[in-house]
Design an enzyme around this catalytic site. Structure first.
Site, PDB file in Angstrom:
ATOM      1  N   ASN A 198       0.852  -1.194   0.000  1.00  0.00           N
ATOM      2  CA  ASN A 198       0.000   0.000   0.000  1.00  0.00           C
ATOM      3  C   ASN A 198       0.894   1.253   0.000  1.00  0.00           C
ATOM      4  O   ASN A 198       1.734   1.411   0.892  1.00  0.00           O
ATOM      5  CB  ASN A 198      -0.898  -0.056   1.252  1.00  0.00           C
ATOM      6  CG  ASN A 198      -1.837   1.118   1.351  1.00  0.00           C
ATOM      7  OD1 ASN A 198      -1.442   2.254   1.131  1.00  0.00           O
ATOM      8  ND2 ASN A 198      -3.079   0.860   1.713  1.00  0.00           N
ATOM      9  N   HIS A 202       0.875   6.120   2.079  1.00  0.00           N
ATOM     10  CA  HIS A 202       1.607   7.045   2.952  1.00  0.00           C
ATOM     11  C   HIS A 202       2.860   7.629   2.316  1.00  0.00           C
ATOM     12  O   HIS A 202       3.456   8.547   2.876  1.00  0.00           O
ATOM     13  CB  HIS A 202       1.841   6.408   4.318  1.00  0.00           C
ATOM     14  CG  HIS A 202       0.514   6.166   4.995  1.00  0.00           C
ATOM     15  ND1 HIS A 202      -0.359   7.199   5.256  1.00  0.00           N
ATOM     16  CD2 HIS A 202      -0.125   5.027   5.355  1.00  0.00           C
ATOM     17  CE1 HIS A 202      -1.466   6.701   5.784  1.00  0.00           C
ATOM     18  NE2 HIS A 202      -1.352   5.387   5.847  1.00  0.00           N
ATOM     19  N   HIS A 252      -5.550   3.807  -1.789  1.00  0.00           N
ATOM     20  CA  HIS A 252      -6.883   4.212  -1.320  1.00  0.00           C
ATOM     21  C   HIS A 252      -7.162   5.640  -1.781  1.00  0.00           C
ATOM     22  O   HIS A 252      -6.524   6.583  -1.314  1.00  0.00           O
ATOM     23  CB  HIS A 252      -6.905   4.120   0.219  1.00  0.00           C
ATOM     24  CG  HIS A 252      -8.237   4.406   0.827  1.00  0.00           C
ATOM     25  ND1 HIS A 252      -8.454   4.328   2.184  1.00  0.00           N
ATOM     26  CD2 HIS A 252      -9.433   4.778   0.290  1.00  0.00           C
ATOM     27  CE1 HIS A 252      -9.714   4.627   2.453  1.00  0.00           C
ATOM     28  NE2 HIS A 252     -10.333   4.919   1.322  1.00  0.00           N
ATOM     29  N   ARG A 261      -9.261   8.369  -1.253  1.00  0.00           N
ATOM     30  CA  ARG A 261     -10.248   8.791  -0.264  1.00  0.00           C
ATOM     31  C   ARG A 261     -11.100   9.926  -0.816  1.00  0.00           C
ATOM     32  O   ARG A 261     -10.664  10.695  -1.669  1.00  0.00           O
ATOM     33  CB  ARG A 261      -9.550   9.269   1.022  1.00  0.00           C
ATOM     34  CG  ARG A 261      -8.772   8.171   1.730  1.00  0.00           C
ATOM     35  CD  ARG A 261      -8.270   8.676   3.068  1.00  0.00           C
ATOM     36  NE  ARG A 261      -9.385   8.928   3.951  1.00  0.00           N
ATOM     37  CZ  ARG A 261      -9.774   8.098   4.929  1.00  0.00           C
ATOM     38  NH1 ARG A 261      -9.106   6.999   5.167  1.00  0.00           N
ATOM     39  NH2 ARG A 261     -10.813   8.394   5.679  1.00  0.00           N
ATOM     40  N   ARG A 305      -6.932  12.866   0.839  1.00  0.00           N
ATOM     41  CA  ARG A 305      -5.891  13.304   1.774  1.00  0.00           C
ATOM     42  C   ARG A 305      -4.516  12.732   1.440  1.00  0.00           C
ATOM     43  O   ARG A 305      -3.509  13.271   1.847  1.00  0.00           O
ATOM     44  CB  ARG A 305      -6.266  13.002   3.228  1.00  0.00           C
ATOM     45  CG  ARG A 305      -6.168  11.571   3.629  1.00  0.00           C
ATOM     46  CD  ARG A 305      -6.378  11.417   5.129  1.00  0.00           C
ATOM     47  NE  ARG A 305      -7.743  11.713   5.512  1.00  0.00           N
ATOM     48  CZ  ARG A 305      -8.402  11.074   6.493  1.00  0.00           C
ATOM     49  NH1 ARG A 305      -7.798  10.131   7.192  1.00  0.00           N
ATOM     50  NH2 ARG A 305      -9.636  11.377   6.768  1.00  0.00           N
ATOM     51  N   GLU A 335      -8.612   0.835  -3.203  1.00  0.00           N
ATOM     52  CA  GLU A 335      -9.476   0.893  -2.014  1.00  0.00           C
ATOM     53  C   GLU A 335     -10.411   2.075  -2.181  1.00  0.00           C
ATOM     54  O   GLU A 335      -9.969   3.176  -2.540  1.00  0.00           O
ATOM     55  CB  GLU A 335      -8.646   1.084  -0.755  1.00  0.00           C
ATOM     56  CG  GLU A 335      -7.953  -0.176  -0.323  1.00  0.00           C
ATOM     57  CD  GLU A 335      -7.185   0.043   0.965  1.00  0.00           C
ATOM     58  OE1 GLU A 335      -7.408   1.052   1.646  1.00  0.00           O
ATOM     59  OE2 GLU A 335      -6.346  -0.800   1.266  1.00  0.00           O
ATOM     60  N   THR A 353     -18.051  -1.911  15.333  1.00  0.00           N
ATOM     61  CA  THR A 353     -17.413  -1.367  16.542  1.00  0.00           C
ATOM     62  C   THR A 353     -15.892  -1.406  16.436  1.00  0.00           C
ATOM     63  O   THR A 353     -15.210  -0.550  16.970  1.00  0.00           O
ATOM     64  CB  THR A 353     -17.840  -2.171  17.793  1.00  0.00           C
ATOM     65  OG1 THR A 353     -17.821  -3.545  17.446  1.00  0.00           O
ATOM     66  CG2 THR A 353     -19.184  -1.758  18.289  1.00  0.00           C
ATOM     67  N   GLU A 399     -11.388  -8.939   2.997  1.00  0.00           N
ATOM     68  CA  GLU A 399     -10.104  -8.650   3.637  1.00  0.00           C
ATOM     69  C   GLU A 399     -10.375  -8.468   5.123  1.00  0.00           C
ATOM     70  O   GLU A 399     -11.190  -7.621   5.514  1.00  0.00           O
ATOM     71  CB  GLU A 399      -9.467  -7.381   3.040  1.00  0.00           C
ATOM     72  CG  GLU A 399      -8.149  -7.047   3.749  1.00  0.00           C
ATOM     73  CD  GLU A 399      -7.286  -6.055   2.995  1.00  0.00           C
ATOM     74  OE1 GLU A 399      -7.366  -5.995   1.747  1.00  0.00           O
ATOM     75  OE2 GLU A 399      -6.514  -5.355   3.676  1.00  0.00           O
ATOM     76  N   HIS A 432      -3.906  -4.269   7.732  1.00  0.00           N
ATOM     77  CA  HIS A 432      -3.985  -3.083   8.587  1.00  0.00           C
ATOM     78  C   HIS A 432      -3.087  -3.250   9.822  1.00  0.00           C
ATOM     79  O   HIS A 432      -3.322  -4.104  10.652  1.00  0.00           O
ATOM     80  CB  HIS A 432      -5.396  -2.728   9.064  1.00  0.00           C
ATOM     81  CG  HIS A 432      -5.447  -1.343   9.644  1.00  0.00           C
ATOM     82  ND1 HIS A 432      -5.699  -0.221   8.891  1.00  0.00           N
ATOM     83  CD2 HIS A 432      -5.182  -0.899  10.889  1.00  0.00           C
ATOM     84  CE1 HIS A 432      -5.616   0.852   9.650  1.00  0.00           C
ATOM     85  NE2 HIS A 432      -5.291   0.466  10.866  1.00  0.00           N
TER      86      HIS A 432
HETATM   87  N1  PXP Z   1      -5.961  -3.026   3.959  1.00  0.00           N
HETATM   88  C1  PXP Z   1      -6.881  -2.052   3.964  1.00  0.00           C
HETATM   89  C2  PXP Z   1      -8.259  -2.386   3.519  1.00  0.00           C
HETATM   90  C3  PXP Z   1      -6.554  -0.739   4.348  1.00  0.00           C
HETATM   91  O1  PXP Z   1      -7.492   0.221   4.333  1.00  0.00           O
HETATM   92  C4  PXP Z   1      -5.218  -0.455   4.709  1.00  0.00           C
HETATM   93  C5  PXP Z   1      -4.838   0.944   5.064  1.00  0.00           C
HETATM   94  O2  PXP Z   1      -5.423   1.293   6.235  1.00  0.00           O
HETATM   95  C6  PXP Z   1      -4.290  -1.494   4.697  1.00  0.00           C
HETATM   96  C7  PXP Z   1      -4.689  -2.769   4.327  1.00  0.00           C
HETATM   97  C8  PXP Z   1      -2.859  -1.257   5.067  1.00  0.00           C
HETATM   98  O3  PXP Z   1      -2.763  -0.882   6.398  1.00  0.00           O
HETATM   99  P1  PXP Z   1      -1.376  -0.351   6.933  1.00  0.00           P
HETATM  100  O4  PXP Z   1      -1.061   0.903   6.191  1.00  0.00           O
HETATM  101  O5  PXP Z   1      -1.626  -0.138   8.379  1.00  0.00           O
HETATM  102  O6  PXP Z   1      -0.345  -1.427   6.671  1.00  0.00           O
END
Ligand code: PXP
Length: 254
Positions: A11, A14, A47, A49, A53, A74, A105, A155, A195
Site C-alpha cells: 500500500n 503514505h 486508497h 479517499r 488526503r 481501495e 465497533t 479482507e 492493517h
Molecule cells: N488493507 C486495507 C483495507 C486498508 O485500508 C489499509 C490501510 O489502512 C491497509 C490494508 C494497510 O494498512 P497499513 O497501512 O496499516 O499497513
C-alpha cells in the site's frame, strides 16, 4: 502440509501522505509502486479517499498506466468512487468504510448492517470484471453478509490484533482471525488480511494457510526511512515466507 502461495500487496498511500505534507511531487507514490514491484510485491494497493488526503486522481490514472502488476483500488461505497473504478477498471477494488457510521465497533465495514446499500456497488463492480473485496472484521455475520451480497473476496481487518501488545488479548484476536479465515474458505470466499501489520505481527497472520494475500503499507513506508523501501519490502516478504513455511516464494507457488 501443502504450502499455499501468499501474495504481498504493498500500500503506497503514505508515500503520498509525505508528498502532500509539502504539496509538491516528491516522494512520488508511483515511483514507490514501481520500486515495490521490483522488490517482489505481487500487487499495489492505493486508497482514493473522498477527501483526497493522500492518493490523488492523477496517482490512480498513472498507476493504471505504469504498473505491470495488479492494482487494488481501495474505495468507499459512493457513486463518485464507483464511477472512478468503472472508468479505470483496476484488477481489484476493496470497499472500505470512511465514515464512522459505516463501521462496525472495531473498524471494518458493517456489511451485515448495510447489505441493501452495498449490494448494488458490489454487483456493478463485479459485472465490470473487477475483483471485489470487502474490508471487514473477523466476524462470521460479516463474512456471511459479504458472501450473500456477491463479493468474491474479503479482507480481514488486523487492527485489533496488531494494536494490542503481545499477550492474551493478542492471542484472542489471532484466534478470531484464524477462525474467520477458516469460515471464509468454508463458504467459498477468498480471504485477505491487512492493517497495522509489521515485522513483529506478520508471522502468525502469514501462517494462516487459508489467507491468499496481505496488504501492508504504513509500516513499510516508515521502515523505508531507516533501511530503504526495497529492503523493507524484501524483509517483509522473507518474514511472510518464513512464517508460511516456504523456503522460497517459488516453492510456495509450486
Ligand atoms: N488493507 C486495507 C483495507 C486498508 O485500508 C489499509 C490501510 O489502512 C491497509 C490494508 C494497510 O494498512 P497499513 O497501512 O496499516 O499497513
Amino acid at each position: 502440509m501443502t504450502v499455499r502461495a501468499l501474495r504481498l500487496g504493498v500500500n503506497v498511500d503514505h508515500v503520498a501522505t509525505v508528498r502532500n505534507a509539502r504539496g509538491g511531487v516528491h516522494p512520488d507514490p508511483v515511483r514507490a509502486a514501481l520500486m515495490a514491484a521490483a522488490a517482489g510485491a505481487d500487487g499495489i494497493t492505493a486508497h482514493l479517499r473522498e477527501d483526497r488526503r493522500h492518493i490523488s486522481d492523477t496517482d490512480i490514472a498513472r498507476l493504471m498506466n505504469e504498473l505491470k502488476i495488479p492494482l487494488n483500488l481501495e474505495m468507499a461505497a459512493t457513486e463518485e468512487m464507483l464511477a472512478i473504478a468503472l472508468r479505470h477498471k483496476p484488477h481489484a477494488a476493496c470497499i472500505v468504510p470512511e465514515k464512522r457510521q459505516e463501521r462496525t465497533t472495531e473498524g471494518g465495514l458493517d456489511v451485515a448492517g448495510a447489505r441493501k446499500s452495498l449490494e448494488p456497488y458490489v454487483r456493478k463492480l463485479v459485472d465490470a470484471g473487477i475483483r471485489v473485496s470487502m474490508f471487514i472484521e473477523a466476524d462470521v455475520a460479516q463474512l456471511d453478509a459479504a458472501k450473500q451480497i456477491g463479493a468474491p473476496v474479503v479482507e480481514l481487518h488486523t487492527g485489533s490484533y496488531c494494536e494490542v501488545p503481545p499477550g492474551p488479548e493478542r492471542e484472542h484476536q489471532l484466534k478470531r482471525l484464524q477462525a474467520a479465515a477458516t469460515h471464509a474458505e468454508m463458504i467459498g470466499l477468498e480471504c485477505h488480511a491487512g492493517h497495522g501489520l509489521g515485522y513483529d505481527t506478520v508471522g502468525p497472520i502469514a501462517a494462516i494457510q487459508t489467507l491468499a494475500e496481505l496488504n501492508i503499507g504504513h509500516f513499510l513506508v516508515g521502515e523505508a526511512i531507516f533501511i530503504g523501501f526495497d529492503a523493507a519490502i524484501r524483509s517483509m516478504r522473507a518474514a511472510m515466507d518464513l512464517a508460511r513455511g516456504a523456503r522460497t516464494r517459488r516453492a510456495a507457488k509450486a
